[in-house]
Design a protein around this motif. Sequence first.
Motif, PDB file in Angstrom:
ATOM      1  N   THR A  62       0.765  -1.094   0.057  1.00  0.00           N
ATOM      2  CA  THR A  62      -0.008  -0.009  -0.197  1.00  0.00           C
ATOM      3  C   THR A  62       1.040   1.084  -0.096  1.00  0.00           C
ATOM      4  OG1 THR A  62      -0.017   0.091   2.634  1.00  0.00           O
ATOM      5  CG2 THR A  62      -1.849  -1.179   1.065  1.00  0.00           C
ATOM      6  N   PHE A  63       1.995   1.085   0.150  1.00  0.00           N
ATOM      7  CA  PHE A  63       3.047   2.117   0.220  1.00  0.00           C
ATOM      8  C   PHE A  63       2.862   3.241   1.265  1.00  0.00           C
ATOM      9  CE2 PHE A  63       2.871   0.849  -4.322  1.00  0.00           C
ATOM     10  CZ  PHE A  63       4.273   0.538  -4.689  1.00  0.00           C
ATOM     11  N   GLY A  64       1.925   2.786   2.294  1.00  0.00           N
ATOM     12  CA  GLY A  64       1.610   3.655   3.455  1.00  0.00           C
ATOM     13  C   GLY A  64       0.848   4.781   2.988  1.00  0.00           C
ATOM     14  N   ILE A  65       0.113   4.578   1.711  1.00  0.00           N
ATOM     15  CA  ILE A  65      -0.727   5.538   1.152  1.00  0.00           C
ATOM     16  C   ILE A  65      -1.889   5.830   2.168  1.00  0.00           C
ATOM     17  CG2 ILE A  65      -1.925   6.548  -0.541  1.00  0.00           C
ATOM     18  CD1 ILE A  65       0.062   5.235  -2.458  1.00  0.00           C
ATOM     19  N   PRO A  66      -2.353   7.088   2.805  1.00  0.00           N
ATOM     20  CA  PRO A  66      -3.378   7.022   3.693  1.00  0.00           C
ATOM     21  C   PRO A  66      -4.587   6.581   3.015  1.00  0.00           C
ATOM     22  CG  PRO A  66      -2.277   9.259   3.535  1.00  0.00           C
ATOM     23  CD  PRO A  66      -1.700   8.330   2.387  1.00  0.00           C
ATOM     24  N   VAL A  90     -10.221   1.751 -10.377  1.00  0.00           N
ATOM     25  CA  VAL A  90      -9.149   0.768  -9.960  1.00  0.00           C
ATOM     26  C   VAL A  90      -7.829   1.481 -10.123  1.00  0.00           C
ATOM     27  CG1 VAL A  90      -8.428  -1.349 -11.151  1.00  0.00           C
ATOM     28  CG2 VAL A  90     -10.965  -0.391 -11.371  1.00  0.00           C
ATOM     29  N   VAL A  91      -6.986   1.173  -8.964  1.00  0.00           N
ATOM     30  CA  VAL A  91      -5.544   1.758  -8.786  1.00  0.00           C
ATOM     31  C   VAL A  91      -4.605   0.689  -9.404  1.00  0.00           C
ATOM     32  CG1 VAL A  91      -4.018   3.091  -7.532  1.00  0.00           C
ATOM     33  CG2 VAL A  91      -6.338   3.158  -7.149  1.00  0.00           C
ATOM     34  N   GLY A  92      -3.607   0.811 -10.492  1.00  0.00           N
ATOM     35  CA  GLY A  92      -2.928   0.202 -10.815  1.00  0.00           C
ATOM     36  C   GLY A  92      -3.188  -0.479 -12.144  1.00  0.00           C
ATOM     37  N   THR A 105      -0.668   9.089 -13.336  1.00  0.00           N
ATOM     38  CA  THR A 105      -1.530   9.792 -12.477  1.00  0.00           C
ATOM     39  C   THR A 105      -1.211   8.989 -11.096  1.00  0.00           C
ATOM     40  OG1 THR A 105      -2.760  10.280 -14.243  1.00  0.00           O
ATOM     41  CG2 THR A 105      -3.906  10.043 -12.006  1.00  0.00           C
ATOM     42  N   MET A 106      -1.047   9.502 -10.089  1.00  0.00           N
ATOM     43  CA  MET A 106      -0.686   8.806  -8.721  1.00  0.00           C
ATOM     44  C   MET A 106      -1.942   8.824  -7.705  1.00  0.00           C
ATOM     45  SD  MET A 106       3.059   8.800  -7.821  1.00  0.00           S
ATOM     46  CE  MET A 106       3.191   7.774  -6.609  1.00  0.00           C
ATOM     47  N   VAL A 107      -2.206   7.983  -7.269  1.00  0.00           N
ATOM     48  CA  VAL A 107      -3.216   7.871  -5.779  1.00  0.00           C
ATOM     49  C   VAL A 107      -2.566   8.350  -4.941  1.00  0.00           C
ATOM     50  CG1 VAL A 107      -5.043   6.699  -4.471  1.00  0.00           C
ATOM     51  CG2 VAL A 107      -4.802   6.523  -6.988  1.00  0.00           C
ATOM     52  N   TRP A 161      -7.892  -1.449  -5.232  1.00  0.00           N
ATOM     53  CA  TRP A 161      -6.506  -1.323  -5.122  1.00  0.00           C
ATOM     54  C   TRP A 161      -5.656  -2.588  -5.530  1.00  0.00           C
ATOM     55  CZ3 TRP A 161      -3.387   2.839  -4.223  1.00  0.00           C
ATOM     56  CH2 TRP A 161      -2.067   2.483  -3.960  1.00  0.00           C
ATOM     57  N   ALA A 162      -4.980  -2.426  -6.916  1.00  0.00           N
ATOM     58  CA  ALA A 162      -4.237  -3.427  -7.577  1.00  0.00           C
ATOM     59  C   ALA A 162      -2.747  -2.789  -7.557  1.00  0.00           C
ATOM     60  CB  ALA A 162      -4.635  -3.768  -8.839  1.00  0.00           C
ATOM     61  N   GLY A 163      -2.178  -2.184  -6.557  1.00  0.00           N
ATOM     62  CA  GLY A 163      -0.929  -1.425  -6.690  1.00  0.00           C
ATOM     63  C   GLY A 163       0.230  -2.106  -6.687  1.00  0.00           C
ATOM     64  N   GLY A 164       0.080  -3.482  -6.586  1.00  0.00           N
ATOM     65  CA  GLY A 164       1.601  -4.581  -6.370  1.00  0.00           C
ATOM     66  C   GLY A 164       1.724  -5.023  -5.021  1.00  0.00           C
ATOM     67  N   ASN A 165       2.700  -6.000  -4.947  1.00  0.00           N
ATOM     68  CA  ASN A 165       2.880  -6.634  -3.766  1.00  0.00           C
ATOM     69  C   ASN A 165       3.924  -6.313  -3.103  1.00  0.00           C
ATOM     70  OD1 ASN A 165       0.610  -8.095  -4.266  1.00  0.00           O
ATOM     71  ND2 ASN A 165       1.425  -9.467  -5.672  1.00  0.00           N
ATOM     72  N   LYS A 166       4.205  -6.619  -1.890  1.00  0.00           N
ATOM     73  CA  LYS A 166       5.640  -6.805  -0.858  1.00  0.00           C
ATOM     74  C   LYS A 166       6.016  -7.849  -0.161  1.00  0.00           C
ATOM     75  CE  LYS A 166       3.955  -4.566   3.181  1.00  0.00           C
ATOM     76  NZ  LYS A 166       3.875  -3.474   4.066  1.00  0.00           N
ATOM     77  N   PRO A 173       7.499 -11.879 -10.655  1.00  0.00           N
ATOM     78  CA  PRO A 173       6.824 -12.797  -9.415  1.00  0.00           C
ATOM     79  C   PRO A 173       5.502 -13.345 -10.038  1.00  0.00           C
ATOM     80  CG  PRO A 173       6.790 -10.436  -8.997  1.00  0.00           C
ATOM     81  CD  PRO A 173       7.294 -10.527 -10.352  1.00  0.00           C
ATOM     82  N   THR A 174       5.380 -14.179 -10.966  1.00  0.00           N
ATOM     83  CA  THR A 174       4.294 -14.614 -11.554  1.00  0.00           C
ATOM     84  C   THR A 174       3.884 -16.155 -11.076  1.00  0.00           C
ATOM     85  OG1 THR A 174       5.220 -15.605 -13.503  1.00  0.00           O
ATOM     86  CG2 THR A 174       4.627 -13.347 -13.600  1.00  0.00           C
ATOM     87  N   ALA A 175       2.698 -16.512 -11.209  1.00  0.00           N
ATOM     88  CA  ALA A 175       2.205 -17.822 -11.119  1.00  0.00           C
ATOM     89  C   ALA A 175       2.650 -18.875 -11.598  1.00  0.00           C
ATOM     90  CB  ALA A 175       0.733 -17.782 -11.201  1.00  0.00           C
ATOM     91  N   SER A 230       2.537 -14.576 -21.496  1.00  0.00           N
ATOM     92  CA  SER A 230       1.594 -13.979 -20.765  1.00  0.00           C
ATOM     93  C   SER A 230       0.192 -13.865 -21.390  1.00  0.00           C
ATOM     94  CB  SER A 230       2.394 -12.673 -20.362  1.00  0.00           C
ATOM     95  OG  SER A 230       3.685 -12.632 -20.151  1.00  0.00           O
ATOM     96  N   LEU A 231      -0.612 -14.140 -20.530  1.00  0.00           N
ATOM     97  CA  LEU A 231      -2.039 -13.748 -20.928  1.00  0.00           C
ATOM     98  C   LEU A 231      -2.760 -13.008 -20.169  1.00  0.00           C
ATOM     99  CD1 LEU A 231      -3.359 -17.530 -21.447  1.00  0.00           C
ATOM    100  CD2 LEU A 231      -3.218 -15.774 -23.100  1.00  0.00           C
ATOM    101  N   ALA A 232      -3.644 -12.110 -20.442  1.00  0.00           N
ATOM    102  CA  ALA A 232      -4.671 -11.383 -19.699  1.00  0.00           C
ATOM    103  C   ALA A 232      -6.054 -11.051 -20.377  1.00  0.00           C
ATOM    104  CB  ALA A 232      -4.032 -10.040 -19.428  1.00  0.00           C
TER     105      ALA A 232
END
Length: 483
Positions: free
Chosen positions: A146-150, A197-199, A267-269, A296-301, A350-352, A423-425
């Motif tokens: 979440t990058f600590g985003i409020p 949708v973010v990300g 553009t950044m949230v 929120w789909a802003g990535g993983n940590k 880092p994919t399935a 890759s497929l989407a």
Amino acid sequence: VLGSAGVFYYITQKERHPGQQLPHDPEKKTIVILGSGWGATSLLKTLDTTDYNVVVISPKNYFLFTPLLPSVAVGTLSPKSILQPTRYLTRHKKRAVTVIEAEAKEVDPINKTVTFEDDSEIKGAVSHTTIPYDYCVYAVGAEVQTFGIPGVQEKACFMKELTDAESMQRRFKDCIETAAFPGQNPSEIDRLLHIVVVGGGPTGVEVSEIHDFLEDDLKSWYPELAGRVRISLVEALPSVLPMFSKQLIDYTESTFKESKIDVLTKTMVKEVKDGSVILQMPDKSITEVPCGMVVWAGGNKGRKITQDLMANFPEVQNNKRGLTVDDHLRMAGADGIFAIGDCTSTSYAPTAQVASQQGAYLARVFAQLAKKGNLEKRLISLSQTISTASGEEKAQIANDIESAKSQISKVKIRPFHYSHQGSLAYIGSDKAIADLPFANGNIASGGVATYLFWRSAYLSTLFSLRNRVLVANDWIITKIFGR
Ligand code: NAD
């Protein structure tokens, strides 16, 4: 087809029973597998448990087919169709596998133990314990970044776990019903029906599948609202899906445009509020955009347990992206720990796909290690008997010793090699994109035919026949009766 699948399913169910499995054997080595995601499940699927005691510890006692999670969120698939109980898989193993639903809290790489805790709501008298391992397969995955985003943690919906998909579906339905409330004022209706949708990574793009629900179902159920729903996809980088080719990025963006999904790049949230989202626009100006829901789909940590484990080896484990492993997937610095999937930092995304190939590779490694171990035991026992043997028998044992030595020298464990299958989407509106590697370079394709390919590829990637039948069935039911 469904009938014969049912018969096949019945026969395979009947064939084996956990009661007929070998029990754990204190003479055998113990493999503790942490996780039940792509890496762990792929390992379990092909692991021969004859020579090991296997314990699986995971907060979820099932495997979740994450690529189809957005389909659950929009109601195309039912949750049951994309999850597979871990015990369903382990019931076929020769030696019983212990499956424990618990959260691993600490891995002690020095004493070779794992401490875990029951994290379910109902607690028994014992809810915290520690067990030893000979090998630990560390496949705990990652958590949402979440990058600590409020406001993100508290107010946005995620798309990582089954509960996320379910809460997104609930939230979305709430927004629609509230918008349909008699006398609702027009600006409030527009706010409630705006989904942000973010990300613009694959997760964010696939969440836009929500558009299918709007097109296919909402129009007939809420005709007065259907035309007013808006989706905005916000991405900090200059384009969505940076891992796909330029051609497919353009295709995705133009498909989104046709579907009236606004793509806001650069553009950044900056904050998620109760009824709005604060955006930093490409010109650095700050805007508050009203909305009913933020996904929120802003990535993983990496998870905390992973950071704690790395802290044991500060000199070799200093990559912020995750655990450093060697080319045999052994964790650098630790003895007996293999790490796979999203908790590692490798040269692959880092994919399935990477995690499941790593899991399958480890199953082969364990088979090789078991073979070597059994040969070594035989060598020891032959060496002990040769001293008391005489004549012909002695010569025979000497022969056997030479043969065992030669077989041991032939057991070679090859390094892990990733083979990228493409890759497929899914990008909504019955269209998908695919970047497929071929001998003469990548082939990029997008459209309805690719969508059929996407469906068949995902069906065949599902880990069990049961899931394949359930997913195919849900697709048919949705087509006929709607969501
Ligand atoms: P990701 O890291 O690929 O994408 C997250 C995106 O969010 C990034 O592009 C980032 O710039 C953006 N972002 C982060 N914070 C932001 C902010 N405050 N404002 C605006 N944008 C912001 O994450 P993912 O999509 O969850 O994917 C994770 C991994 O899983 C990737 O390796 C991906 O390839 C894989 N995956 C693959 C598929 C598929 O192949 N179909 C599907 C899902 C996930």
